[in-house]
Design an enzyme around this catalytic site. Structure first.
Site, PDB file in Angstrom:
ATOM      1  N   LYS A 116      27.030  48.542 -38.732  1.00 49.14           N
ATOM      2  CA  LYS A 116      25.646  48.689 -39.226  1.00 49.14           C
ATOM      3  C   LYS A 116      25.665  49.116 -40.695  1.00 49.14           C
ATOM      4  CE  LYS A 116      22.401  48.001 -37.044  1.00 49.14           C
ATOM      5  NZ  LYS A 116      21.741  46.700 -36.717  1.00 49.14           N
TER       6      LYS A 116
ATOM      7  N   TYR B 239      30.568  50.028 -33.935  1.00 46.33           N
ATOM      8  CA  TYR B 239      29.128  49.772 -34.075  1.00 46.33           C
ATOM      9  C   TYR B 239      28.544  50.431 -35.325  1.00 46.33           C
ATOM     10  CZ  TYR B 239      24.096  50.004 -33.352  1.00 46.33           C
ATOM     11  OH  TYR B 239      22.736  49.937 -33.553  1.00 46.33           O
TER      12      TYR B 239
HETATM   13  N1  LIG Z   1      17.972  50.698 -29.537  1.00 54.77           N
HETATM   14  C1  LIG Z   1      18.042  51.621 -30.474  1.00 54.77           C
HETATM   15  O1  LIG Z   1      17.881  52.831 -30.204  1.00 54.77           O
HETATM   16  C2  LIG Z   1      18.300  51.227 -31.899  1.00 54.77           C
HETATM   17  C3  LIG Z   1      18.290  52.234 -32.874  1.00 54.77           C
HETATM   18  C4  LIG Z   1      18.514  51.888 -34.199  1.00 54.77           C
HETATM   19  C5  LIG Z   1      18.737  50.571 -34.551  1.00 54.77           C
HETATM   20  N2  LIG Z   1      18.737  49.599 -33.608  1.00 54.77           N
HETATM   21  C6  LIG Z   1      18.962  48.210 -34.047  1.00 54.77           C
HETATM   22  O2  LIG Z   1      17.838  47.448 -33.647  1.00 54.77           O
HETATM   23  C7  LIG Z   1      18.237  46.107 -33.364  1.00 54.77           C
HETATM   24  C8  LIG Z   1      17.735  45.710 -31.995  1.00 54.77           C
HETATM   25  O3  LIG Z   1      18.283  46.593 -31.057  1.00 54.77           O
HETATM   26  P1  LIG Z   1      17.824  46.609 -29.534  1.00 54.77           P
HETATM   27  O4  LIG Z   1      17.928  47.992 -29.064  1.00 54.77           O
HETATM   28  O5  LIG Z   1      16.574  45.859 -29.381  1.00 54.77           O
HETATM   29  O6  LIG Z   1      19.033  45.813 -28.883  1.00 54.77           O
HETATM   30  P2  LIG Z   1      18.982  44.607 -27.846  1.00 54.77           P
HETATM   31  O7  LIG Z   1      20.381  44.416 -27.385  1.00 54.77           O
HETATM   32  O8  LIG Z   1      17.934  44.836 -26.829  1.00 54.77           O
HETATM   33  O9  LIG Z   1      18.524  43.397 -28.764  1.00 54.77           O
HETATM   34  C9  LIG Z   1      19.413  42.690 -29.591  1.00 54.77           C
HETATM   35  C10 LIG Z   1      19.110  41.223 -29.443  1.00 54.77           C
HETATM   36  O10 LIG Z   1      20.018  40.508 -30.313  1.00 54.77           O
HETATM   37  C11 LIG Z   1      20.437  39.362 -29.600  1.00 54.77           C
HETATM   38  N3  LIG Z   1      21.736  38.917 -30.080  1.00 54.77           N
HETATM   39  C12 LIG Z   1      22.921  39.504 -29.884  1.00 54.77           C
HETATM   40  N4  LIG Z   1      23.895  38.778 -30.426  1.00 54.77           N
HETATM   41  C13 LIG Z   1      23.304  37.701 -30.990  1.00 54.77           C
HETATM   42  C14 LIG Z   1      23.785  36.574 -31.690  1.00 54.77           C
HETATM   43  N5  LIG Z   1      25.097  36.392 -31.903  1.00 54.77           N
HETATM   44  N6  LIG Z   1      22.899  35.667 -32.136  1.00 54.77           N
HETATM   45  C15 LIG Z   1      21.566  35.815 -31.878  1.00 54.77           C
HETATM   46  N7  LIG Z   1      21.064  36.848 -31.211  1.00 54.77           N
HETATM   47  C16 LIG Z   1      21.922  37.785 -30.770  1.00 54.77           C
HETATM   48  C17 LIG Z   1      20.530  39.800 -28.141  1.00 54.77           C
HETATM   49  O11 LIG Z   1      20.477  38.673 -27.268  1.00 54.77           O
HETATM   50  C18 LIG Z   1      19.334  40.717 -28.029  1.00 54.77           C
HETATM   51  O12 LIG Z   1      18.201  40.019 -27.560  1.00 54.77           O
HETATM   52  C19 LIG Z   1      19.764  46.080 -33.487  1.00 54.77           C
HETATM   53  O13 LIG Z   1      20.096  45.530 -34.731  1.00 54.77           O
HETATM   54  C20 LIG Z   1      20.158  47.550 -33.424  1.00 54.77           C
HETATM   55  O14 LIG Z   1      21.335  47.789 -34.151  1.00 54.77           O
HETATM   56  C21 LIG Z   1      18.514  49.889 -32.282  1.00 54.77           C
HETATM   57  C1  LIG Z   2      23.554  63.396 -21.341  1.00 55.08           C
HETATM   58  C2  LIG Z   2      24.360  62.785 -22.422  1.00 55.08           C
HETATM   59  C3  LIG Z   2      25.680  63.468 -22.650  1.00 55.08           C
HETATM   60  C4  LIG Z   2      24.544  61.334 -22.092  1.00 55.08           C
HETATM   61  C5  LIG Z   2      24.891  60.515 -23.262  1.00 55.08           C
HETATM   62  C6  LIG Z   2      23.656  60.026 -23.964  1.00 55.08           C
HETATM   63  C7  LIG Z   2      24.058  58.868 -24.861  1.00 55.08           C
HETATM   64  C8  LIG Z   2      24.320  57.656 -23.984  1.00 55.08           C
HETATM   65  C9  LIG Z   2      22.961  58.622 -25.893  1.00 55.08           C
HETATM   66  C10 LIG Z   2      22.803  59.865 -26.803  1.00 55.08           C
HETATM   67  C11 LIG Z   2      22.395  59.359 -28.177  1.00 55.08           C
HETATM   68  C12 LIG Z   2      22.146  57.872 -27.986  1.00 55.08           C
HETATM   69  C13 LIG Z   2      22.205  56.992 -29.217  1.00 55.08           C
HETATM   70  C14 LIG Z   2      21.188  57.415 -30.266  1.00 55.08           C
HETATM   71  O1  LIG Z   2      19.910  57.582 -29.701  1.00 55.08           O
HETATM   72  C15 LIG Z   2      21.079  56.460 -31.373  1.00 55.08           C
HETATM   73  C16 LIG Z   2      21.526  55.181 -31.295  1.00 55.08           C
HETATM   74  C17 LIG Z   2      21.412  54.357 -32.522  1.00 55.08           C
HETATM   75  C18 LIG Z   2      21.192  52.926 -32.297  1.00 55.08           C
HETATM   76  O2  LIG Z   2      21.520  52.201 -33.446  1.00 55.08           O
HETATM   77  C19 LIG Z   2      21.807  52.347 -31.053  1.00 55.08           C
HETATM   78  C20 LIG Z   2      21.642  53.215 -29.848  1.00 55.08           C
HETATM   79  C21 LIG Z   2      22.154  54.617 -30.089  1.00 55.08           C
HETATM   80  C22 LIG Z   2      23.659  54.510 -30.347  1.00 55.08           C
HETATM   81  C23 LIG Z   2      21.916  55.526 -28.832  1.00 55.08           C
HETATM   82  C24 LIG Z   2      22.805  55.083 -27.644  1.00 55.08           C
HETATM   83  C25 LIG Z   2      22.798  56.072 -26.473  1.00 55.08           C
HETATM   84  C26 LIG Z   2      23.180  57.480 -26.928  1.00 55.08           C
HETATM   85  C27 LIG Z   2      24.627  57.514 -27.436  1.00 55.08           C
END
Ligand SMILES: NC(=O)c1ccc[n+]([C@@H]2O[C@H](COP(=O)([O-])OP(=O)(O)OC[C@H]3O[C@@H](n4cnc5c(N)ncnc54)[C@H](O)[C@@H]3O)[C@@H](O)[C@H]2O)c1
Ligand SMILES: CC(C)CCC[C@@H](C)[C@H]1CC[C@H]2[C@@H]3[C@H](O)C=C4C[C@@H](O)CC[C@]4(C)[C@H]3CC[C@]12C
Length: 372
Positions: A161, A157
């Site tokens: 990114k 992952y």
């Molecule tokens: N959640 C976080 O903490 C976090 C932190 C940093 C960056 N991001 C980034 O933000 C973006 C959104 O993340 P999120 O947390 O909302 O995740 P999410 O899984 O809720 O949303 C992702 C969306 O992308 C869609 N998707 C997946 N594969 C696809 C495909 N092949 N074609 C079209 N759509 C597709 C999914 O159906 C989903 O609705 C991602 O790019 C993720 O890397 C998330």
């Molecule tokens: C109590 C803990 C040991 C349990 C583990 C927590 C773990 C699942 C959490 C900790 C940090 C979290 C990630 C972090 O906030 C940042 C990101 C970046 C984003 O691009 C996608 C989500 C992610 C990976 C979070 C996922 C959940 C994590 C790993």
């Protein structure tokens, strides 16, 4: 301009995900030049039907970013694309090849479609994980976009990114159909929280099973960056809006997403949300020694490998999520403010209260972990 100044067509990929829903709602509320909003996703959410889009035409598009033809068809005639579709998988749910296909090839398809159709502005949702934390556990303490850091990616992952982000930044300046240059930038959220954050709900439900207690596993001194989804979406709105007039400053740039959310450990931050919902955190120090947690993480990874032919076994804690949660990674920057006048739309108290209210309304509603 037409229709009272509404002349722009936006496309949001991944518009039905957790962040995507915030994006769609924020655009509808805050972008006065929006004429049509195309919401592109593999799975369309039922909430789209219930939206009240006012004068904006909302066009749901069920499509797959890995299929170049889907992306070209969706993009034709769009002015701006906000590309946030992706597979968020740090649990080994998906094959690395699939993560690459969606996150990297999907992003290449979006860039190529911009070139082919003449869409000039691309905002990419990257992640803090494009940079770190790295596998050596080096802390990134309140760093900014220029802070030196050794990015080492061993996991599918974060690697995907970083690769996708590079593609987006390198595409800045490419000529699109009609001869004008593409302008791109990438936004890097830290851990996003807010309404719709499934993992927060999972922690809440786990705590309910233990009589309202969570057990501390991470030292309180390890800071983990968090940012409210509404502010991340707002930052995308502003970046997309300003890319045209500030192309020289913003083109090819990265921006961390930030707001006033406090610097805390992952668990202490969760408690800011879950505390008002009746959950308490047991222990001022981790209840289990780190080596035991690490053994548990290794065991989970081993079970995943062992059971792979039969079932995809996933657990919250694996060696990667444990090291992520245990490595300080926080940002302190004003780059987005300097480059495109970003100020958080929601202060900390409002961000917290909105999330708390949402968790309270979700009591008893089942949900998957993690989202697929
Ligand atoms: N959640 C976080 O903490 C976090 C932190 C940093 C960056 N991001 C980034 O933000 C973006 C959104 O993340 P999120 O947390 O909302 O995740 P999410 O899984 O809720 O949303 C992702 C969306 O992308 C869609 N998707 C997946 N594969 C696809 C495909 N092949 N074609 C079209 N759509 C597709 C999914 O159906 C989903 O609705 C991602 O790019 C993720 O890397 C998330
Ligand atoms: C109590 C803990 C040991 C349990 C583990 C927590 C773990 C699942 C959490 C900790 C940090 C979290 C990630 C972090 O906030 C940042 C990101 C970046 C984003 O691009 C996608 C989500 C992610 C990976 C979070 C996922 C959940 C994590 C790993």
């Amino acid at each position: 301009m037409t229709d009272g100044g509404r002349d722009l067509v936006y496309l949001v990929t991944g518009g039905c995900g957790f962040l995507g829903e915030h994006m769609v709602r924020t655009l509808l509320e805050m972008e006065p030049r929006l004429r049509e909003l195309r919401v592109f996703d593999l799975h369309l959410g039922p909430w789209l039907e219930a939206l009240n889009p006012g004068p904006v035409q909302v066009t749901p598009i069920q499509g797959d970013v890995t299929r170049a033809e889907d992306v070209v068809a969706a993009l034709a005639g769009a002015d701006v694309v906000i590309h946030m579709a992706g597979l968020v998988d740090v649990w080994g749910l998906n094959d690395p090849e699939i993560i690459y296909r969606v996150n990297v090839q999907g992003t290449q398809n979006v860039i190529d479609a911009c070139v082919q159709t003449g869409t000039r502005f691309l905002v990419y949702t990257s992640s803090m994980e494009a940079l770190g934390p790295n596998t050596k556990g080096h802390p990134f303490y309140r760093g900014n976009e220029d802070t030196p850091y050794e990015a080492i990616h061993t996991q599918p992952y974060p690697r995907s990114k970083a690769q996708a982000e590079r593609l987006v930044l390198e595409a800045n300046g490419r000529k699109v159909r009609g001869g004008l240059p593409l302008v791109t930038c990438a936004l890097r959220p830290t851990g996003i929280y807010g309404e719709g954050h499934q993992l927060m709900l999972d922690f809440y439900r786990n705590a309910q099973c233990t009589g309202g207690w969570l057990f501390r596993t991470i030292p309180a001194s390890v800071e983990h960056g968090r940012v409210y989804a509404g502010n991340v979406a707002w930052m995308h709105v502003l970046a997309a809006r300003e890319l045209g007039s500030r192309a020289t400053t913003m083109g090819g740039q990265i921006y961390f997403c930030y707001d006033d959310s406090p610097y805390k450990s992952y668990e202490d931050f969760n408690l800011e949300i879950l505390g008002p919902c009746g959950i308490r955190l047991l222990g001022t120090r981790p209840l289990l020694p780190y080596f035991l947690l690490f053994l548990l993480a290794i065991l989970n990874a081993f079970l995943q490998w062992l059971l792979r032919p039969l079932v995809v076994y996933t657990a919250l804690i694996n060696p990667y999520t444990l090291s992520l949660a245990n490595t300080t990674f926080t940002v302190h920057t004003d780059k987005a403010q300097r480059h495109f006048d970003y100020q958080p739309l929601y202060g900390w108290e409002e961000s917290r209260d909105r999330t708390v209210s949402w968790v309270k309304t979700r009591k008893g509603h089942p949900g998957p972990l993690p989202r697929d």
